[in-house]
Motif scaffolding. Sequence first.
Motif, PDB file in Angstrom:
ATOM      1  N   VAL A   1       0.829  -1.368  -0.250  1.00  0.00           N
ATOM      2  CA  VAL A   1       0.073   0.121   0.340  1.00  0.00           C
ATOM      3  C   VAL A   1       0.778   0.946   0.118  1.00  0.00           C
ATOM      4  CG1 VAL A   1      -0.029   0.000   2.967  1.00  0.00           C
ATOM      5  CG2 VAL A   1      -1.705   1.515   1.049  1.00  0.00           C
TER       6      VAL A   1
ATOM      7  N   PRO B   1       2.653   2.974  -6.165  1.00  0.00           N
ATOM      8  CA  PRO B   1       2.634   2.379  -6.649  1.00  0.00           C
ATOM      9  C   PRO B   1       3.704   0.885  -6.563  1.00  0.00           C
ATOM     10  CG  PRO B   1       2.183   4.151  -8.026  1.00  0.00           C
ATOM     11  CD  PRO B   1       2.727   4.672  -6.825  1.00  0.00           C
TER      12      PRO B   1
ATOM     13  N   TRP C   1      -4.653  -0.126  -3.792  1.00  0.00           N
ATOM     14  CA  TRP C   1      -4.733   1.900  -3.646  1.00  0.00           C
ATOM     15  C   TRP C   1      -5.946   2.012  -2.798  1.00  0.00           C
ATOM     16  CZ3 TRP C   1      -9.030   4.719  -4.782  1.00  0.00           C
ATOM     17  CH2 TRP C   1      -7.707   6.166  -5.601  1.00  0.00           C
ATOM     18  N   TRP C   2      -5.821   2.843  -2.358  1.00  0.00           N
ATOM     19  CA  TRP C   2      -6.786   3.648  -1.180  1.00  0.00           C
ATOM     20  C   TRP C   2      -6.448   4.762  -1.131  1.00  0.00           C
ATOM     21  CZ3 TRP C   2      -6.997   4.109   3.700  1.00  0.00           C
ATOM     22  CH2 TRP C   2      -5.935   3.164   4.623  1.00  0.00           C
TER      23      TRP C   2
ATOM     24  N   THR D   1      -6.640   8.283   1.917  1.00  0.00           N
ATOM     25  CA  THR D   1      -6.279   8.267   3.808  1.00  0.00           C
ATOM     26  C   THR D   1      -8.313   8.496   3.500  1.00  0.00           C
ATOM     27  OG1 THR D   1      -4.190   9.229   4.009  1.00  0.00           O
ATOM     28  CG2 THR D   1      -6.529  10.342   5.136  1.00  0.00           C
ATOM     29  N   GLU D   2      -8.681   9.225   2.356  1.00  0.00           N
ATOM     30  CA  GLU D   2      -9.867  10.165   2.238  1.00  0.00           C
ATOM     31  C   GLU D   2     -11.102   9.026   2.357  1.00  0.00           C
ATOM     32  OE1 GLU D   2      -7.554  11.389   0.500  1.00  0.00           O
ATOM     33  OE2 GLU D   2      -7.140  13.329   0.590  1.00  0.00           O
TER      34      GLU D   2
ATOM     35  N   ILE E   1      -2.322   2.167 -11.383  1.00  0.00           N
ATOM     36  CA  ILE E   1      -2.333   3.340 -10.757  1.00  0.00           C
ATOM     37  C   ILE E   1      -0.677   3.758 -11.425  1.00  0.00           C
ATOM     38  CG2 ILE E   1      -2.166   4.900  -8.537  1.00  0.00           C
ATOM     39  CD1 ILE E   1      -4.126   3.433  -9.130  1.00  0.00           C
TER      40      ILE E   1
HETATM   41  C1  6R9 Z   1      -3.464   4.386   1.504  1.00  0.00           C
HETATM   42  C2  6R9 Z   1      -2.933   5.569   1.693  1.00  0.00           C
HETATM   43  C3  6R9 Z   1      -2.893   8.223  -0.691  1.00  0.00           C
HETATM   44  C4  6R9 Z   1      -1.970   8.055  -2.690  1.00  0.00           C
HETATM   45  C5  6R9 Z   1      -2.678   7.392  -3.234  1.00  0.00           C
HETATM   46  C6  6R9 Z   1      -2.282   7.496  -4.703  1.00  0.00           C
HETATM   47  C7  6R9 Z   1      -1.034   6.503  -3.448  1.00  0.00           C
HETATM   48  C8  6R9 Z   1      -2.114   4.772  -2.213  1.00  0.00           C
HETATM   49  C9  6R9 Z   1      -1.812   4.054  -3.917  1.00  0.00           C
HETATM   50  C10 6R9 Z   1      -1.081   4.509  -4.264  1.00  0.00           C
HETATM   51  C11 6R9 Z   1      -0.487   3.190  -6.320  1.00  0.00           C
HETATM   52  C12 6R9 Z   1      -1.045   1.978  -5.025  1.00  0.00           C
HETATM   53  N1  6R9 Z   1      -1.463   4.655  -3.723  1.00  0.00           N
HETATM   54  N2  6R9 Z   1      -1.866   3.355  -2.457  1.00  0.00           N
HETATM   55  N3  6R9 Z   1      -0.480   4.051  -5.210  1.00  0.00           N
HETATM   56  N4  6R9 Z   1      -0.857   2.136  -6.130  1.00  0.00           N
HETATM   57  N5  6R9 Z   1      -1.403   0.294  -3.796  1.00  0.00           N
HETATM   58  O1  6R9 Z   1      -1.674   5.757   1.175  1.00  0.00           O
HETATM   59  O2  6R9 Z   1      -2.949   7.145   1.713  1.00  0.00           O
HETATM   60  O3  6R9 Z   1      -1.539   9.073   2.778  1.00  0.00           O
HETATM   61  O4  6R9 Z   1      -3.675   9.335   1.645  1.00  0.00           O
HETATM   62  O5  6R9 Z   1      -2.565   8.270  -0.107  1.00  0.00           O
HETATM   63  O6  6R9 Z   1      -1.165   7.134  -2.199  1.00  0.00           O
HETATM   64  O7  6R9 Z   1      -1.369   8.288  -5.088  1.00  0.00           O
HETATM   65  O8  6R9 Z   1      -4.094   9.268  -3.832  1.00  0.00           O
HETATM   66  P1  6R9 Z   1      -2.482   8.593   1.562  1.00  0.00           P
END
Ligand code: 6R9
Length: 666
Positions: A399, A402, A426-427, A429-430, A531
Amino acid sequence: MAEESGDTDTDGDGELEARLADQETFDPPESFVEQANVADDGIYEEFEENWPDCWERAANLLSWDQEYETVLEDDDAPFYKWFTGGELNASANCLDRHVEDGAKNRAAIKWEGELGETRTYTYGDLLNEVEEFAAALRDLGVEEDDVVTLYMPMIPELPIAMLACARIGAPHSVVFAGFSADALATRMNAADSEYLVTCDGYYRRGDALNHKEKADKGLRGVDHEVTSVVVDRLGDELNHFLGNSAHDYDELIEEHAGASVEPVSRDAEDMLFLMYTSGTTGQPKGVKHTTGGYLSYAAWTSHAVLDVKPEDTYWCAADIGWITGHSYIVYGPLALGTTSMMYEGTPDYPERDRLWELVEKNGVDIFYTAPTAIRAFMKWGSQYPEEHDLSSLRLLGTVGEPINPRAWKWYYTHIGGENCPIVDTWWQTETGGMMITTLPGVGTMKPGSAGPPLPGIDARIVDTSGEQIEAGDAGYLTVQNPWPGMLRTLYQNDERFLAEYWQEYSDEESDEWVYFPEDGAKIDDDGYITILGRVDDVINVSGHRLGTMEIESAIVGVEGVAEAAVVGGSHEVKGQAVYTYVILEEGQGDSESMRERIVEGVEDAIGPIARPEEVVFTPELPKTRSGKIMRRLLEDLASGEELGNTSTLRNPEIVDEIAARISDSD
Ligand code: 6R9
């Protein structure tokens, strides 16, 4: 990027690596599927046909004091309401009901200190201490709906304080311990938070860090009275820093020994917590999460994606100061009654095999971490995990950013022993919980692609006008229906909530609301989403979200700086690193001390995580004819990539000069 980096592959399994390198898809092993919480691919259809009532499946994982009447209320979209009429308490869901169900002696939290100490809290122990601290908070004056700020590192008192707040209906706002004093003050002011729970210090790579001093400094920047509690983590080592104005956690617990505090029934839509995160402007956003929707979503995704079962030892190696730790160290796993591990320190202390030692020692079943950590493990070499028996593992997750296919395959081989599915989740805070990932017992995995949206989530890739784009093309990620774990608003700022997330692609006239997470993405013919990264002014350093505007304003706050531009440059381990381009005031020499003051300025305003990788002094910034800074160009310069067309610049000659200055400093 890590793709090109020289892997220290010293273990002689080059043949295996070569075979895996060509393999594009992976299926979950039969042994996993047989025991998976969700193993039937009919779940996608079931959710689609039954939407929004399908979400009862999530709500049913919880115990409600009062059953909800409506699953989803959308009259005031995008201010959606979930499980309205329902009442519940998050701490009762994470503790009391498990104790009542006979799990009193099951470990809830297994904590590993950096120096080798351990503490285990059974569900019974945890409930007792949560009640005692809840009673103490009440005595200090905390009332329902008061925001309590928690500024603590990875010590058990952090989840205890979170659950104590939840028990009395006081929303918590956790501020990451690595954030600076200023960052703490900004968040406490923004939330009008009159209570702070912090600690004296903690260990990092064997050194005792003074956290209390930072908290005290932060408090001096808070514009109202604050009552604070200090946890004694270090014993004698830093005890003298305990000021008179603060209450001592241990004393409070002693005074309230054996207290029992009835969990307050909260409305499903009542706020469970606030979490500040970075956005496009300098001011952090206070993301508001609710009791019913958030908790059911955290529990549901822990069940369906992380395959958590009560008898597991589950380890999410994130920090509770970020949303990942909230949802997947504390609320999701504890709601399901499992054993959740917590580790205080860094993965390379005392040795680079620390995490694998802990996996072996605790018989960890599920391990969830960030790609940046995996890239570091890969760089250190596979000899470290090989020293340990990791066969207890059955599922791996990632998490935060990418994951490149090479790191994915390394994780799959060297940690998972080719026997564990990987969920690339992928997720944000919101979103409160996972949105796009394969279901580990159902889906084929494609390294580098997070996977399809989860059942019930309508994620689509669109172009700038909101039209869905063809498979293979890059576009913008959108979510076209609501989900229970979604943020409800930005704290006391509905307008910014609408502007940040809904304005871009929604059609207000026809009441069609589209959530825009500000990520770029593409989709393939099988509906798998890859992503591509943020499309706003947010950069992702080691999986941490940092606003470039916040860093820029810290830099221009340094005396002698006229202008600054901050971008993300690609970094082998961190994913992205902070690159700063600085114009100094007339007559100000670009000395080493200036550089130091800039780095310090950033650390003071935000914290060491935002520390610039590079400070490039330049007489000008590349600007378009209309006067906009060409950030794309600065990013390419930082990443050492080939530069695109510079002919639209007002000052094209500056580009070579900046490039020369970057290579000089290498
Ligand atoms: C949970 C978390 C969110 C941002 C998100 C994106 C990136 C998170 C990802 C990922 C590619 C994944 N992101 N998980 N990009 N693959 N599996 O990280 O929350 O700190 O709010 O960040 O992180 O860009 O928009 P947060």
